[in-house]
Design an enzyme around this catalytic site. Structure first.
Site, PDB file in Angstrom:
ATOM      1  N   ARG A 105       0.842  -1.201   0.000  1.00 35.31           N
ATOM      2  CA  ARG A 105       0.000   0.000   0.000  1.00 35.31           C
ATOM      3  C   ARG A 105       0.875   1.249   0.000  1.00 35.31           C
ATOM      4  O   ARG A 105       2.089   1.156   0.127  1.00 35.31           O
ATOM      5  CB  ARG A 105      -0.943  -0.010   1.197  1.00 35.31           C
ATOM      6  CG  ARG A 105      -0.226  -0.036   2.538  1.00 35.31           C
ATOM      7  CD  ARG A 105      -1.211  -0.033   3.709  1.00 35.31           C
ATOM      8  NE  ARG A 105      -0.501  -0.201   4.965  1.00 35.31           N
ATOM      9  CZ  ARG A 105      -1.092  -0.289   6.154  1.00 35.31           C
ATOM     10  NH1 ARG A 105      -2.410  -0.239   6.250  1.00 35.31           N
ATOM     11  NH2 ARG A 105      -0.378  -0.429   7.250  1.00 35.31           N
ATOM     12  N   GLU A 144      -3.225   7.247   7.142  1.00 28.54           N
ATOM     13  CA  GLU A 144      -1.861   7.402   7.655  1.00 28.54           C
ATOM     14  C   GLU A 144      -0.885   7.950   6.623  1.00 28.54           C
ATOM     15  O   GLU A 144       0.038   7.241   6.173  1.00 28.54           O
ATOM     16  CB  GLU A 144      -1.352   6.077   8.219  1.00 28.54           C
ATOM     17  CG  GLU A 144      -2.118   5.624   9.439  1.00 28.54           C
ATOM     18  CD  GLU A 144      -1.437   4.458  10.160  1.00 28.54           C
ATOM     19  OE1 GLU A 144      -0.656   3.735   9.539  1.00 28.54           O
ATOM     20  OE2 GLU A 144      -1.695   4.297  11.362  1.00 28.54           O
ATOM     21  N   GLU A 315      -7.381   4.151  15.756  1.00 25.39           N
ATOM     22  CA  GLU A 315      -6.988   2.741  15.813  1.00 25.39           C
ATOM     23  C   GLU A 315      -6.274   2.518  17.142  1.00 25.39           C
ATOM     24  O   GLU A 315      -5.209   3.075  17.379  1.00 25.39           O
ATOM     25  CB  GLU A 315      -6.036   2.393  14.663  1.00 25.39           C
ATOM     26  CG  GLU A 315      -6.652   2.594  13.284  1.00 25.39           C
ATOM     27  CD  GLU A 315      -5.702   2.219  12.142  1.00 25.39           C
ATOM     28  OE1 GLU A 315      -4.657   1.581  12.426  1.00 25.39           O
ATOM     29  OE2 GLU A 315      -5.993   2.575  10.998  1.00 25.39           O
ATOM     30  N   TRP A 323       3.829  -6.024  13.310  1.00 17.94           N
ATOM     31  CA  TRP A 323       4.844  -5.315  12.516  1.00 17.94           C
ATOM     32  C   TRP A 323       6.079  -4.845  13.275  1.00 17.94           C
ATOM     33  O   TRP A 323       7.012  -4.335  12.663  1.00 17.94           O
ATOM     34  CB  TRP A 323       4.195  -4.112  11.822  1.00 17.94           C
ATOM     35  CG  TRP A 323       3.305  -3.281  12.702  1.00 17.94           C
ATOM     36  CD1 TRP A 323       1.942  -3.386  12.783  1.00 17.94           C
ATOM     37  CD2 TRP A 323       3.680  -2.239  13.618  1.00 17.94           C
ATOM     38  NE1 TRP A 323       1.443  -2.476  13.693  1.00 17.94           N
ATOM     39  CE2 TRP A 323       2.498  -1.760  14.213  1.00 17.94           C
ATOM     40  CE3 TRP A 323       4.904  -1.662  13.995  1.00 17.94           C
ATOM     41  CZ2 TRP A 323       2.484  -0.738  15.165  1.00 17.94           C
ATOM     42  CZ3 TRP A 323       4.898  -0.638  14.939  1.00 17.94           C
ATOM     43  CH2 TRP A 323       3.697  -0.193  15.509  1.00 17.94           C
ATOM     44  N   GLU A 363      -1.638  -8.937   7.464  1.00 14.61           N
ATOM     45  CA  GLU A 363      -1.858  -8.705   8.896  1.00 14.61           C
ATOM     46  C   GLU A 363      -2.548  -9.875   9.595  1.00 14.61           C
ATOM     47  O   GLU A 363      -3.266  -9.690  10.569  1.00 14.61           O
ATOM     48  CB  GLU A 363      -2.619  -7.379   9.078  1.00 14.61           C
ATOM     49  CG  GLU A 363      -1.752  -6.215   8.625  1.00 14.61           C
ATOM     50  CD  GLU A 363      -2.375  -4.840   8.781  1.00 14.61           C
ATOM     51  OE1 GLU A 363      -3.591  -4.746   9.031  1.00 14.61           O
ATOM     52  OE2 GLU A 363      -1.624  -3.856   8.626  1.00 14.61           O
ATOM     53  N   GLN A 364      -2.292 -11.098   9.101  1.00 13.10           N
ATOM     54  CA  GLN A 364      -2.979 -12.238   9.730  1.00 13.10           C
ATOM     55  C   GLN A 364      -2.520 -12.471  11.163  1.00 13.10           C
ATOM     56  O   GLN A 364      -3.212 -13.109  11.940  1.00 13.10           O
ATOM     57  CB  GLN A 364      -2.862 -13.500   8.885  1.00 13.10           C
ATOM     58  CG  GLN A 364      -1.539 -13.704   8.222  1.00 13.10           C
ATOM     59  CD  GLN A 364      -1.559 -14.938   7.344  1.00 13.10           C
ATOM     60  OE1 GLN A 364      -1.264 -16.012   7.823  1.00 13.10           O
ATOM     61  NE2 GLN A 364      -1.913 -14.799   6.075  1.00 13.10           N
ATOM     62  N   HIS A 366      -2.112 -10.028  13.316  1.00  9.17           N
ATOM     63  CA  HIS A 366      -2.503  -8.818  14.054  1.00  9.17           C
ATOM     64  C   HIS A 366      -3.825  -9.095  14.754  1.00  9.17           C
ATOM     65  O   HIS A 366      -4.829  -9.405  14.120  1.00  9.17           O
ATOM     66  CB  HIS A 366      -2.659  -7.666  13.067  1.00  9.17           C
ATOM     67  CG  HIS A 366      -2.769  -6.324  13.705  1.00  9.17           C
ATOM     68  ND1 HIS A 366      -3.793  -5.976  14.560  1.00  9.17           N
ATOM     69  CD2 HIS A 366      -1.979  -5.230  13.607  1.00  9.17           C
ATOM     70  CE1 HIS A 366      -3.615  -4.721  14.954  1.00  9.17           C
ATOM     71  NE2 HIS A 366      -2.529  -4.247  14.392  1.00  9.17           N
TER      72      HIS A 366
HETATM   73  C1  GAL Z   1      -1.959   1.052  11.016  1.00  5.69           C
HETATM   74  C2  GAL Z   1      -2.786   1.079   9.757  1.00  5.69           C
HETATM   75  C3  GAL Z   1      -3.762  -0.072   9.700  1.00  5.69           C
HETATM   76  C4  GAL Z   1      -3.085  -1.347  10.096  1.00  5.69           C
HETATM   77  C5  GAL Z   1      -2.484  -1.191  11.454  1.00  5.69           C
HETATM   78  C6  GAL Z   1      -1.796  -2.431  11.967  1.00  5.69           C
HETATM   79  O1  GAL Z   1      -0.739   1.695  10.842  1.00  5.69           O
HETATM   80  O2  GAL Z   1      -3.499   2.275   9.634  1.00  5.69           O
HETATM   81  O3  GAL Z   1      -4.285  -0.173   8.398  1.00  5.69           O
HETATM   82  O4  GAL Z   1      -2.113  -1.660   9.148  1.00  5.69           O
HETATM   83  O5  GAL Z   1      -1.520  -0.179  11.408  1.00  5.69           O
HETATM   84  O6  GAL Z   1      -1.244  -2.223  13.238  1.00  5.69           O
END
Ligand code: GAL
Length: 633
Positions: A105, A144, A315, A323, A363-364, A366
């Site tokens: 992305r 972001e 969020e 990550w 992001e599986q 997460h």
């Molecule tokens: C943020 C982002 C989300 C997702 C999240 C994971 O930085 O806006 O789309 O990737 O991190 O922690």
């Protein structure tokens, strides 16, 4: 205003049969908000000119019917393959000139005119379709800005736009040559079209050139965001926001915020601790499941200012993320603590990312509030706990803090351009001072660099603010509050030159930085009475009073009336001594807090937060691990 909760949801990731159950569960959990849409471009417009609204109409209907309010995201952070194929040169380029690839992305360049048109087209279509939809109660532009190092782009589009920007700023090439001092190393230009981007030079590029490129790059983000706002406003009255991040300084968030109605940010305390705080290994271990006790608070205070007092957490980390270098699970109670901490700093809403953990794609690993099998994950129960508590909660009144710090993105770029020592950066300096204040129990406001009215404060600090216009100096000098500047405040003119008289050239403060040195980590300078200067040390001359000095008698802080200049980057001990001294002068109450305990006062309550993995006893009583105490004032 009642504080509310929400979550981030991706209906396009799940079979339509479960949307209704999901919506009902969100509502039952006490959620008010649901953010959708921000990555859904390939499903909204599967190919050029073809829109598929049916699924989104249904999703919004279902969520709205359950009583939820929708935050609709514009999908411009994820241009789909067909858009990239149509504009093969729309990819941002890194400093080596390599294009960023498709397959994740944020692969676009802010300066690409074709991509800007595509963005306006999709945002306009979305806004026209849902601008008057009764369930769409707020907007989010893009996602972001700056994430994954995407503000600076060295593409051909950026070069053309940069030259244009320079023409606008300087008018003539002679003016640019003069302002920058390009006579140095025979760098003089005859025409704006000869000015390249400041990458791939043999050794470092000219600092004024780099600073100009940083300012330009920030302006491109502002313009891109503004273009989206202009597509939404004519067809919707719902407030517009953007979700900012932790420790991203590549663009001026205050400038973006001017075009928006409120700010939001994305808070991942455990990811940040590993990845962004720069804490010692011992602190990283101690706070591994809790996050840094000041990092989230700093951003709450920053984004309150960016949002002009209206802000959310869009969020909130609900469990392990995927990550950071290591991704532990939060200590039980921390999801609740993080949520309350945001409310204590004035958040209107806290939304958890994400509703359900995705079983596929990047992001599986997460966490969500739900597991991939829809069973509630631990974060779910903490969100539920907060929702229950909110039912009983009176409004949390906002109150101006007694002390303030000015945060200036332009200064962050100046430090990046010319750090003068390995690893030195503006954010770290400001954050060190902020941490010292928090350790002393202070509530803090962060102010934009354009602020000129300081009447509400007793102490205002502007550390490291490299460019300080004369009217800011004057406003601070006549504000009646105690003012702390330095190190490196007012060190350059607007074109990155050392001014004379030498900095800080402050009215009625006879202090000049006669030279500066940066220090290896193993050569701190001891300060008489305790603490050290590390990283950065300025030699000060002048007739102002010396109020702190090194053990060898060199001035570290000099003062005249209410203006203090600090020439060093203090360690925690010294910065706490300095802040205590200043608070003392203006009768601001400080406290001795146990490690990891932080306090925040609102107009109605005093909140105590225990960020430790063990119980502590503080002035307010016993705090369990991850505990929160709310005292009425
Ligand atoms: C943020 C982002 C989300 C997702 C999240 C994971 O930085 O806006 O789309 O990737 O991190 O922690």
């Amino acid at each position: 205003m009642k504080r509310t909760l929400g979550t981030c949801y991706y209906p396009e990731h799940w079979p339509q049969e479960i949307w209704e159950q999901d919506a009902a569960r969100m509502a039952a959990l006490g959620m008010t908000w649901v953010r959708i849409g921000e990555f859904a471009w390939s499903r909204i417009a599967p190919s050029e000119g073809i829109f598929d609204w049916a699924w989104m109409d249904t999703a919004i209907d279902i969520l709205g019917a359950a009583g939820l309010k929708v935050v609709l995201g514009t999908p411009t952070a994820t241009p789909p393959r067909w858009v990239c194929d149509k504009h093969p040169d729309m990819f941002a380029r890194d400093a080596m000139g390599h294009p960023r690839g498709f397959g994740s992305r944020r692969h676009y360049c802010f300066s690409h005119a074709g991509y800007l048109s595509e963005s306006k087209r999709i945002v306009t279509a979305l806004a026209e379709r849902y601008g008057r939809n009764p369930h769409v109660a707020a907007w989010q532009t893009d996602n972001e800005y700056g994430c994954h190092d995407t503000v600076l782009s060295y593409s051909d589009a950026a070069m053309a736009a940069f030259r244009h920007w320079l023409r606008d700023r300087y008018g003539t090439i002679t003016a640019l040559n003069q302002a920058w001092g390009t006579v140095f190393w025979s760098m003089e230009y005859d025409d704006f079209d000869q000015v390249d981007l400041p990458n791939r030079t043999v050794t470092e590029p000219h600092p004024a050139h780099m600073q100009a490129f940083r300012r330009f790059s920030s302006d491109q983000v502002v313009a891109f965001n503004r273009a989206q706002v202009e597509c939404i406003r004519p067809v919707s009255d719902a407030p517009i926001s953007h979700n900012y991040m932790g420790r991203i300084t590549e663009f001026d968030h205050f400038a973006v915020g001017q075009d928006l109605d409120f700010a939001t940010w994305d808070s991942y305390p455990l990811g940040f601790l590993e990845d962004r705080v720069g804490a010692t290994p011992e602190a990283q271990r101690h706070f591994a499941r809790q996050g840094d006790p000041d990092f989230q608070a700093f951003h709450h205070d920053l984004y309150r200012a960016v949002g002009k007092n209206r802000w959310w957490v869009m969020e909130q980390q609900p469990g392990p993320v995927n990550w950071a270098p290591y991704n532990p699970a939060p200590l039980p109670g921390m999801v609740r603590l993080w949520t309350w901490e945001a409310f204590a700093h004035g958040a209107e809403a806290v939304c958890y990312f994400r509703w359900r953990q995705a079983p596929f794609a990047q992001e599986q690993l997460h966490a969500g509030l739900l597991r991939p099998d829809s069973v509630a994950a631990p974060g779910y129960f903490e969100a539920e706990h907060v929702a229950e508590e909110l039912k009983e909660c009176e409004d949390i009144a906002h109150q101006t803090a007694p002390v303030a710090i000015i945060f200036d993105y332009d200064a962050a770029w100046a430090w990046d351009v010319q750090p003068q020592g390995r690893g030195l950066d503006y954010f770290s300096l400001v954050f060190a001072l902020y941490r010292a204040m928090r350790k002393l129990g202070l509530s803090i406001d962060i102010l934009p660099p354009k602020c000129r009215d300081f009447g509400a404060y007793r102490l205002v600090c502007a550390p490291g603010m490299v460019v300080m216009p004369d009217d800011l100096k004057a406003a601070l000098s006549t504000s009646g509050c105690e003012v702390l500047i330095g190190p490196r405040s007012a060190a350059r003119d607007a074109e990155f030159n050392i001014p004379t008289p030498l900095p800080p050239a402050w009215p009625n403060l006879d202090v000049a930085v006669s030279r500066l040195e940066t220090l290896r980590p193993d050569m701190p300078i001891a300060i008489a009475g305790g603490g050290q200067c590390q990283h950065w040390f300025e030699h000060l001359e002048g007739s102002a009073e010396t109020v702190f000095e090194t053990e060898t008698g060199l001035p570290v802080v000099m003062r005249s009336a209410q203006i203090s200049y600090c020439g060093g980057w203090g360690d925690e001990v010294f910065f706490e001594r300095l802040i205590s001294d200043l608070c003392d002068r203006v009768n601001v109450k400080i406290r001795a807090l146990p490690r990891g305990v932080r306090v925040r006062e609102t107009g109605t309550e005093r909140f105590w937060f225990n960020h430790n993995p063990h119980p502590v006893t503080c002035e307010a009583g016993d705090l369990p691990a991850a505990g929160v105490i709310r005292e009425s004032l």
